[in-house]
Structures are given as C-alpha cells and as structure tokens.
Design an enzyme around this catalytic site. Sequence first.
Site, PDB file in Angstrom:
ATOM      1  N   HIS A   1     -72.613   4.672 -43.071  1.00  0.00           N
ATOM      2  CA  HIS A   1     -73.799   3.843 -42.847  1.00  0.00           C
ATOM      3  C   HIS A   1     -75.222   4.422 -43.689  1.00  0.00           C
ATOM      4  O   HIS A   1     -75.390   5.768 -43.284  1.00  0.00           O
ATOM      5  CB  HIS A   1     -73.776   3.975 -41.462  1.00  0.00           C
TER       6      HIS A   1
ATOM      7  N   ASP B   1     -68.354   2.704 -43.281  1.00  0.00           N
ATOM      8  CA  ASP B   1     -69.469   2.578 -42.227  1.00  0.00           C
ATOM      9  C   ASP B   1     -68.756   2.456 -40.744  1.00  0.00           C
ATOM     10  O   ASP B   1     -68.086   1.849 -40.556  1.00  0.00           O
ATOM     11  CB  ASP B   1     -70.258   1.414 -42.419  1.00  0.00           C
TER      12      ASP B   1
ATOM     13  N   SER C   1     -80.161  -1.295 -41.827  1.00  0.00           N
ATOM     14  CA  SER C   1     -79.648  -1.103 -40.403  1.00  0.00           C
ATOM     15  C   SER C   1     -80.300  -1.962 -39.612  1.00  0.00           C
ATOM     16  O   SER C   1     -80.167  -3.041 -39.568  1.00  0.00           O
ATOM     17  CB  SER C   1     -79.654   0.474 -39.850  1.00  0.00           C
TER      18      SER C   1
END
Length: 324
Positions: free
Chosen positions: A298, A264, A167
């Site tokens: 995600h 995601d 991330s």
Amino acid sequence: MDSGDNEVIVDFSPLLRVYKNGRVERIFGSPIVPPIPEDPATGVASKDIEISPEIRARIYLPKLRTKNTDQRFPILVYYHGGGFCLESAFSFLDQRYLNLIVSESNVVAISVEYRLAPEHPLPVGYEDSWTALQWVASHVLDKPGFEKEPWLVNHGDFEKVLIGGDSAGGNIVYHMAVRAGRESLNGDIKILGSILACPYFMIPVDNANLQDNDAYNLWMTICPELESGLSATDSPMINPLAKKAPSILGLGCSKLFMGIAEKDVLVPREIMVKFVEGVKKSGWNGELVFVEVEGEDHCFFIEDPETEKAKDLIQRFASFIKQK
C-alpha cells in the site's frame, strides 16, 4: 486531572487512540515540515496558503526553466492519504512526494489540508475537499473581494485541471469526480483527469473477509454511524459500487488513472480489480489507465519514492498529467 483525560475509548494502535474527553492521540505519521522556497533536489518551490478559516493547503510551483515568467502548467489538486484520520498536507512524506510529482510533471500542485476524523466525521473531509476544488476554480472568475493566488493566476493552465490522491485521498478524488459530474465547478471549469493511487475502497469480493481487514476496522473507528443504518460495505462513501452509490457513468472527468499495488494488505487487489471492472461496465466513455505494480504494498511510492518501481509509477503519473 479528569479521568477522561486518560480513559481510552478507542485504541487503534499503532495508528491512533481516542480518549473519553474527545482527545485524539495520533501515534502514526511523519513529522510536519515547513514549505521550501526552493527544494535543493528538485528546484520546486512551496508555500502555505489559506483557502478558508477551516481549510489550508500547500501550493507547489515547478522550477521555471526560462526567463519567461508567464509559463503555464497544468494544475493538480491533491488529497493526501491517511485513512481520513492521519497524516497531513504539511508532512515530510507528502512534501517529499509532491516535490517529485511537481518536478516530474511540470505541474502547479495544491495539496489540501482537509479536516480529519474522528474530530470532524465524514462527510466533513469531502466538503473541505470540494471547497478547495471550488476555490481553485474561482481563479477564473472576477469576484469582488476574492484574493487570488499569484502562482495559480500567473502559471496555472485552467484548461488542464486534474485531481489526484493516495489511499483516503484516492477515495476523495473519486467522490470529487462524481460530484463534478453532477454539479458545476466555478467558471464551468472541467476536470481533465483523476488519479486514484491505492484508493481506500471496500467492495465485497469473493474469498475475502473484509471484517478481518485493518482497513475495515479503521473505517468503523472513524465512521461508526453510517448513513441510514447501512453496513460499512454498503456505504457509498467507501464502496463506489454500492447499490445507493452514484452511477460511475456520471464521472466528471475525461480520463482516469488507477494505480494499485499487487501486495496491498489494506486494500486487496481484488477490490481494485472489481472497481476497474465496474468502471468498464458502467458505460463511462472516458479513458481508463490501469497500472498494477507487482510485489509492492500500500502506497509504497510515498513511503520510499526512490525505488525503481516507485520512480516508474511516478513517471507514469507524470505522463498521465502531461497527456493532452
């Protein structure tokens, strides 16, 4: 009590709130846990270290399989996720994940505790991350007064230095690789490979209104004053394909692993695919590995690393790290 103690000026629930007096309340995040001399599940050892007065890290050592105390392993400098404003190198989720990466890869890992926004606006997080990378590289030098970390000196292979992150950490990895292509690391250390897992990028794509995306709104919360009046998606910090972004051609690593999740919702796959296309078109002559995991969201591999898809992706990370 000062009214500023309770007056909220930014409410980004359920992630964080910012108060008028500057206090930041982080609502989301896994608990902070201590290092472990030997993790019962993996045998990985960890301890906390100080890189500078502002920067700390947690270092991990895989279980030594033989009595040879001079075993050498690749070195992985890792940057945690959390939108530049959440989570920690010392959190439960990150420690559990790093234990698995270290065990599966046989790698010495340094998980960096860079300073968070909004108290420390970007580019502070990038500068901390670069300082940590340079600190690792400094172990090949004989610098008077520099106290070397024994786990790195005794077990690190400085010809196999990699960087990785998820991330926001994946975003940091990219910027570290770009900077390493423009500036030398201490001792002329080279980055062998970079791992970008669900990296926090925002690249304009067709049929996608990024301003309705939580990732966009979070970026505007933590970085409201962008350089030179640029809009969010024009900022090289968050858009590696922006007009003012450094050329991908100059990436300072010889191989790149890009891992994304099909579903995601924070960083849509269309953005990741466009970035990969940009890498291929740039003329960069390194090796690109691109893996898309179907049906996952995600950073699923950190939230629940015990699923079959998470285990498979972690094994792919490990294979990339082990590859010469």
